[in-house]
Design a protein around this motif. Structure first.
Motif, PDB file in Angstrom:
ATOM      1  N   ASN A 190      -0.417   7.726   7.910  1.00 31.16           N
ATOM      2  CA  ASN A 190      -0.287   8.068   9.347  1.00 31.16           C
ATOM      3  C   ASN A 190      -0.698   6.891  10.212  1.00 31.16           C
ATOM      4  O   ASN A 190      -0.041   6.576  11.215  1.00 31.16           O
ATOM      5  N   ALA A 238       0.858  -1.196   0.000  1.00 31.54           N
ATOM      6  CA  ALA A 238       0.000   0.000   0.000  1.00 31.54           C
ATOM      7  C   ALA A 238       0.888   1.238   0.000  1.00 31.54           C
ATOM      8  O   ALA A 238       1.975   1.237   0.582  1.00 31.54           O
ATOM      9  N   LEU A 243      -3.169   4.922  -2.882  1.00 28.38           N
ATOM     10  CA  LEU A 243      -4.491   5.317  -2.383  1.00 28.38           C
ATOM     11  C   LEU A 243      -4.814   6.794  -2.581  1.00 28.38           C
ATOM     12  O   LEU A 243      -5.771   7.315  -2.010  1.00 28.38           O
ATOM     13  N   SER A 257      -0.688  11.216   3.999  1.00 24.80           N
ATOM     14  CA  SER A 257      -2.087  10.766   4.019  1.00 24.80           C
ATOM     15  C   SER A 257      -2.440  10.171   5.379  1.00 24.80           C
ATOM     16  O   SER A 257      -1.576   9.693   6.117  1.00 24.80           O
ATOM     17  N   SER A 313       1.939   7.732  13.165  1.00 26.73           N
ATOM     18  CA  SER A 313       2.754   8.949  13.070  1.00 26.73           C
ATOM     19  C   SER A 313       2.563   9.877  14.266  1.00 26.73           C
ATOM     20  O   SER A 313       1.498   9.925  14.871  1.00 26.73           O
ATOM     21  N   GLY A 314       3.627  10.615  14.527  1.00 24.83           N
ATOM     22  CA  GLY A 314       3.603  11.626  15.585  1.00 24.83           C
ATOM     23  C   GLY A 314       3.784  13.005  14.983  1.00 24.83           C
ATOM     24  O   GLY A 314       3.695  13.189  13.772  1.00 24.83           O
ATOM     25  N   ALA A 337      -0.727   3.687   9.332  1.00 20.62           N
ATOM     26  CA  ALA A 337       0.227   2.582   9.168  1.00 20.62           C
ATOM     27  C   ALA A 337       1.516   2.837   9.944  1.00 20.62           C
ATOM     28  O   ALA A 337       2.155   1.904  10.423  1.00 20.62           O
ATOM     29  N   GLU A 387       8.801   7.551  15.288  1.00 18.00           N
ATOM     30  CA  GLU A 387       7.599   7.828  14.508  1.00 18.00           C
ATOM     31  C   GLU A 387       7.759   7.542  13.025  1.00 18.00           C
ATOM     32  O   GLU A 387       6.768   7.537  12.316  1.00 18.00           O
ATOM     33  N   ALA A 438      -5.787  -0.170   4.886  1.00 23.73           N
ATOM     34  CA  ALA A 438      -6.860   0.632   5.494  1.00 23.73           C
ATOM     35  C   ALA A 438      -7.606   1.367   4.387  1.00 23.73           C
ATOM     36  O   ALA A 438      -6.993   2.017   3.530  1.00 23.73           O
ATOM     37  N   GLY A 441       0.448   5.615   0.419  1.00 22.72           N
ATOM     38  CA  GLY A 441      -0.386   6.804   0.555  1.00 22.72           C
ATOM     39  C   GLY A 441       0.224   7.900  -0.293  1.00 22.72           C
ATOM     40  O   GLY A 441       0.164   7.875  -1.519  1.00 22.72           O
ATOM     41  N   SER A 442       0.907   8.862   0.376  1.00 27.46           N
ATOM     42  CA  SER A 442       1.533   9.963  -0.365  1.00 27.46           C
ATOM     43  C   SER A 442       3.018   9.727  -0.625  1.00 27.46           C
ATOM     44  O   SER A 442       3.677  10.561  -1.241  1.00 27.46           O
ATOM     45  N   GLY A 443       3.561   8.635  -0.089  1.00 30.41           N
ATOM     46  CA  GLY A 443       4.972   8.327  -0.349  1.00 30.41           C
ATOM     47  C   GLY A 443       5.955   9.232   0.370  1.00 30.41           C
ATOM     48  O   GLY A 443       7.080   9.422  -0.090  1.00 30.41           O
ATOM     49  N   THR A 444       5.561   9.774   1.532  1.00 32.76           N
ATOM     50  CA  THR A 444       6.486  10.644   2.278  1.00 32.76           C
ATOM     51  C   THR A 444       7.234   9.883   3.383  1.00 32.76           C
ATOM     52  O   THR A 444       8.017  10.485   4.117  1.00 32.76           O
ATOM     53  N   GLY A 445       6.968   8.599   3.522  1.00 35.59           N
ATOM     54  CA  GLY A 445       7.595   7.798   4.577  1.00 35.59           C
ATOM     55  C   GLY A 445       9.116   7.896   4.518  1.00 35.59           C
ATOM     56  O   GLY A 445       9.704   8.042   3.439  1.00 35.59           O
ATOM     57  N   SER A 476       5.351  16.822  10.602  1.00 39.50           N
ATOM     58  CA  SER A 476       5.836  18.010   9.870  1.00 39.50           C
ATOM     59  C   SER A 476       5.495  17.909   8.387  1.00 39.50           C
ATOM     60  O   SER A 476       5.519  18.913   7.679  1.00 39.50           O
ATOM     61  N   SER A 477       5.181  16.695   7.929  1.00 40.30           N
ATOM     62  CA  SER A 477       4.808  16.489   6.524  1.00 40.30           C
ATOM     63  C   SER A 477       3.302  16.638   6.319  1.00 40.30           C
ATOM     64  O   SER A 477       2.773  16.190   5.302  1.00 40.30           O
TER      65      SER A 477
HETATM   66  C1  LIG Z   1       9.758  16.459   5.483  1.00 37.91           C
HETATM   67  C2  LIG Z   1       9.154  15.300   6.240  1.00 37.91           C
HETATM   68  C3  LIG Z   1       8.786  15.483   7.547  1.00 37.91           C
HETATM   69  C4  LIG Z   1       8.223  14.417   8.262  1.00 37.91           C
HETATM   70  N1  LIG Z   1       7.842  14.633   9.557  1.00 37.91           N
HETATM   71  C5  LIG Z   1       7.260  13.635  10.244  1.00 37.91           C
HETATM   72  C6  LIG Z   1       6.832  13.851  11.583  1.00 37.91           C
HETATM   73  O1  LIG Z   1       6.943  14.944  12.153  1.00 37.91           O
HETATM   74  N2  LIG Z   1       6.269  12.810  12.235  1.00 37.91           N
HETATM   75  C7  LIG Z   1       6.106  11.588  11.636  1.00 37.91           C
HETATM   76  O2  LIG Z   1       5.588  10.679  12.275  1.00 37.91           O
HETATM   77  N3  LIG Z   1       6.514  11.369  10.372  1.00 37.91           N
HETATM   78  C8  LIG Z   1       7.077  12.347   9.661  1.00 37.91           C
HETATM   79  N4  LIG Z   1       7.478  12.121   8.371  1.00 37.91           N
HETATM   80  C9  LIG Z   1       7.326  10.770   7.786  1.00 37.91           C
HETATM   81  C10 LIG Z   1       6.024  10.534   6.987  1.00 37.91           C
HETATM   82  O3  LIG Z   1       5.488  11.749   6.507  1.00 37.91           O
HETATM   83  C11 LIG Z   1       4.986   9.790   7.832  1.00 37.91           C
HETATM   84  O4  LIG Z   1       5.460   8.495   8.113  1.00 37.91           O
HETATM   85  C12 LIG Z   1       3.615   9.674   7.137  1.00 37.91           C
HETATM   86  O5  LIG Z   1       2.677   9.110   8.010  1.00 37.91           O
HETATM   87  C13 LIG Z   1       3.635   8.821   5.882  1.00 37.91           C
HETATM   88  O6  LIG Z   1       2.402   9.018   5.207  1.00 37.91           O
HETATM   89  P1  LIG Z   1       2.295   8.720   3.647  1.00 37.91           P
HETATM   90  O7  LIG Z   1       0.885   8.909   3.242  1.00 37.91           O
HETATM   91  O8  LIG Z   1       3.291   9.493   2.888  1.00 37.91           O
HETATM   92  O9  LIG Z   1       2.642   7.166   3.638  1.00 37.91           O
HETATM   93  P2  LIG Z   1       3.585   6.342   2.655  1.00 37.91           P
HETATM   94  O10 LIG Z   1       4.982   6.837   2.707  1.00 37.91           O
HETATM   95  O11 LIG Z   1       2.947   6.247   1.321  1.00 37.91           O
HETATM   96  O12 LIG Z   1       3.519   4.912   3.369  1.00 37.91           O
HETATM   97  C14 LIG Z   1       4.056   4.730   4.655  1.00 37.91           C
HETATM   98  C15 LIG Z   1       3.725   3.309   5.141  1.00 37.91           C
HETATM   99  O13 LIG Z   1       2.328   3.189   5.299  1.00 37.91           O
HETATM  100  C16 LIG Z   1       1.809   2.112   4.537  1.00 37.91           C
HETATM  101  N5  LIG Z   1       0.493   2.564   4.079  1.00 37.91           N
HETATM  102  C17 LIG Z   1       0.188   3.710   3.425  1.00 37.91           C
HETATM  103  N6  LIG Z   1      -1.133   3.803   3.260  1.00 37.91           N
HETATM  104  C18 LIG Z   1      -1.684   2.706   3.812  1.00 37.91           C
HETATM  105  C19 LIG Z   1      -3.009   2.213   3.970  1.00 37.91           C
HETATM  106  N7  LIG Z   1      -4.065   2.898   3.500  1.00 37.91           N
HETATM  107  N8  LIG Z   1      -3.201   1.030   4.586  1.00 37.91           N
HETATM  108  C20 LIG Z   1      -2.151   0.316   5.077  1.00 37.91           C
HETATM  109  N9  LIG Z   1      -0.877   0.726   4.954  1.00 37.91           N
HETATM  110  C21 LIG Z   1      -0.658   1.911   4.331  1.00 37.91           C
HETATM  111  C22 LIG Z   1       2.828   1.880   3.432  1.00 37.91           C
HETATM  112  O14 LIG Z   1       2.796   0.541   2.973  1.00 37.91           O
HETATM  113  C23 LIG Z   1       4.122   2.201   4.169  1.00 37.91           C
HETATM  114  O15 LIG Z   1       4.541   1.084   4.908  1.00 37.91           O
HETATM  115  C24 LIG Z   1       8.046  13.154   7.636  1.00 37.91           C
HETATM  116  C25 LIG Z   1       8.413  12.989   6.302  1.00 37.91           C
HETATM  117  C26 LIG Z   1       8.959  14.047   5.605  1.00 37.91           C
HETATM  118  C27 LIG Z   1       9.331  13.824   4.167  1.00 37.91           C
END
Ligand SMILES: Cc1cc2nc3c(=O)[nH]c(=O)nc-3n(C[C@H](O)[C@H](O)[C@H](O)COP(=O)(O)OP(=O)(O)OC[C@H]3O[C@@H](n4cnc5c(N)ncnc54)[C@H](O)[C@@H]3O)c2cc1C
Length: 486
Positions: A145, A70, A92, A141, A150-151, A147, A416, A206, A72-76, A135-136
């Motif tokens: 968050n 899965a 998603l 997404s 996130s904090g 999965a 986090e 999810a 979401g926005s790929g910011t992990g 912070s992202s």
């Molecule tokens: C500049 C920057 C700052 C950041 N600051 C923080 C911060 O302050 N705190 C923090 O916690 N994180 C932070 N992050 C990390 C990141 O943004 C978080 O982990 C965020 O929750 C990832 O969301 P995403 O939608 O990009 O998920 P993705 O990167 O797309 O995926 C993350 C994980 O979630 C899984 N996933 C995604 N969607 C689903 C779904 N619907 N069901 C099941 N699994 C799923 C994926 O398989 C993967 O394992 C930061 C990242 C950046 C680039």
């Protein structure tokens, strides 16, 4: 390849041509997440619009024995959404509907692709917001968050994502659609909702998230305090929390992080600071006023040489601008860097930061620190230049040694950002084989074939890999007469 073509054809027949990508140039868009030095091009990308689409995609993968991931926005930042080369990436981002914002229940019901900040924007007219604020938050997404559990800066007072999710709809790795929890709190039985939050995509996808909304505070007050070094700033953090004050946020930046932020966004922090704290208090006005005075006193007592109090929203935004831009800002002072994420008890902050400085001095690898100090959640940024032979390896080594320091001080290898691909190798440093086996047994109960985001979180596949489908027959503990099924 023939198998992939057949799978893509089945997915197209069910989801439509536009929702299934197999063109290599398009696939490459999804080859990494925020941890860009791991790259894998997926075999197929699907862009579902509904829960039924997700279920159809997962069922097709299950039938074909093909892994799926899965996204979401790929910011992990731990490679959690890194695709599988022979697998399907389920993106998603087309599922972004906010189904309900209900101030009466203090709940919002969301598609998984909804952007974190949009939830607060939708709740604002009702006097509410969504508290977890990575912070992202402008791009990440809600599904991601969940999965990652996130904090964010304000999770010190309000708790992480897990404290704000009351219900989930998910597609299990078998392709079934199930619900965990709902709008009401505390469903009876095992806390499967709690198990799913933070499971990093290994227990299914999810497809709908019900979150708790938080009442917007009456008052918010923010100060910026400058200290000679991280020792004194760390001392102030412990003193504030030890006095029973729980600020909405306490964030710390060291001299190198300040230098980067100044270069990028000219935030105008006090000159000569070895460390700054951004401290924010919120709540009823009289309580905030009383506690604010106490926070100022603890900063003075710990040698703060300048304290600025935000006079208005514009100044508050400027204090936060330096902090929130810090990760990206480090690009101004180093061509490459690793964002590390670890946790320590907050009383260990001065000692661990000193040890990180020693590591940096001994190896010549620069480390900038910018982090959630109130939670003891460190984000050391380990700087290097990939163009210089050996620097990347040296940075990796320092980065790993920092995690060892966290474990040594009773902390954790991630606060986090998750384990993902990147930290799976560190799990045995923190957990015994038995611990890891127990975690994998839970995973087996959801995903006996290990098709849901395989290769993430766990260093080596155990149990389900060794005995696929075992959950459908007797458990080894049952066979040994040590456990019963009721
Ligand atoms: C500049 C920057 C700052 C950041 N600051 C923080 C911060 O302050 N705190 C923090 O916690 N994180 C932070 N992050 C990390 C990141 O943004 C978080 O982990 C965020 O929750 C990832 O969301 P995403 O939608 O990009 O998920 P993705 O990167 O797309 O995926 C993350 C994980 O979630 C899984 N996933 C995604 N969607 C689903 C779904 N619907 N069901 C099941 N699994 C799923 C994926 O398989 C993967 O394992 C930061 C990242 C950046 C680039």
């Amino acid at each position: 390849m023939a198998g992939t073509a057949a799978l893509a054809a089945r997915l197209r027949a069910r989801l439509g041509d536009a929702a299934v990508l197999t063109d290599r140039a398009q696939l490459r868009t999804y080859e990494c997440d925020g941890l860009a030095h791991y790259k894998v091009t997926p075999a197929v990308v699907v862009l579902p619009r509904t829960t039924a689409d997700v279920a159809a995609a997962v069922r097709a993968c299950q039938d074909a024995g093909v892994p799926f991931v899965a996204r979401g926005s790929g910011t992990g930042l731990s490679g959690g959404a890194l695709p599988h080369a022979e697998g399907v990436l389920i993106v998603l981002s087309q599922m972004r509907t906010i189904h309900a914002v209900d101030p009466g229940d203090q709940r919002a019901v969301l598609d998984p692709g909804v952007i974190n900040l949009q939830v607060s924007k939708a709740a604002a007219p009702h006097g509410y917001y969504y508290a977890p604020d990575p912070s992202s938050q402008q791009i990440c997404s809600i599904g991601g968050n969940v999965a990652e559990n996130s904090g964010g800066a304000h999770c010190l007072k309000y708790g992480f994502t897990t404290n704000h999710v009351t219900g989930l709809e998910l597609v299990t790795p078998d392709g079934d659609v199930v619900r965990l929890g709902g709008r009401a709190p505390d469903a009876p039985g095992y806390d499967l909702l709690g198990a799913f939050v933070g499971s990093e995509g290994t227990l299914g996808v999810a497809t709908e998230v019900t979150v708790r909304l938080t009442r917007a505070p009456e008052t918010v007050r923010t100060l910026l305090a400058a200290f000679p070094s991280t020792d004194e700033a760390g001392g102030a953090v412990s003193a504030i929390i030890g006095a029973g004050v729980v600020p909405a946020a306490i964030e710390m930046m060291d001299a190198l992080a300040i230098e980067a932020a100044e270069a990028a966004v000219q935030c105008g922090y006090p000159e000569g600071a070895g460390a700054v704290l951004v401290v924010e208090l919120d709540g009823p006005a009289p309580e905030v006023e009383a506690q604010f005075t106490e926070v100022e006193r603890h900063c003075h007592d710990n040698a703060a040489f300048e304290i600025r109090i935000a006079a208005d929203e514009a100044q508050r935004a400027l204090f936060w601008k330096g902090r929130k831009s810090a990760f990206a800002a480090v690009g101004r002072i180093s061509p490459d860097y690793i964002v590390q994420d670890g946790v320590i008890p907050r009383t260990a902050l001065p000692e661990v930061l000193r040890r990180i400085a020693e590591l940096s001095g001994d190896t010549g690898v620069r480390v900038a620190n910018v982090f959630h100090a109130g939670d003891g959640n460190l984000h050391p940024l380990v700087l290097f230049d990939d163009a210089v032979p050996g620097q990347a390896e040296a940075a990796e080594k320092v980065s790993g040694a920092i995690l060892d320091l966290c474990i040594e001080h009773g902390g954790s290898i991630t606060g986090e950002h998750g384990v993902g691909m990147d930290k799976a190798k560190f799990m045995p440093r923190m957990f015994t084989d038995d611990d890891l086996d127990t975690m994998q047994m839970l995973r087996c109960a959801f995903d006996p074939q290990r098709l849901s985001n395989p290769g993430k979180v766990f260093p080596t596949p155990r149990l389900c890999g060794e005995r696929p489908g075992r959950h459908k027959g007797p458990h080894p503990l049952q066979q040994a007469g040590l456990a019963e099924v009721f």
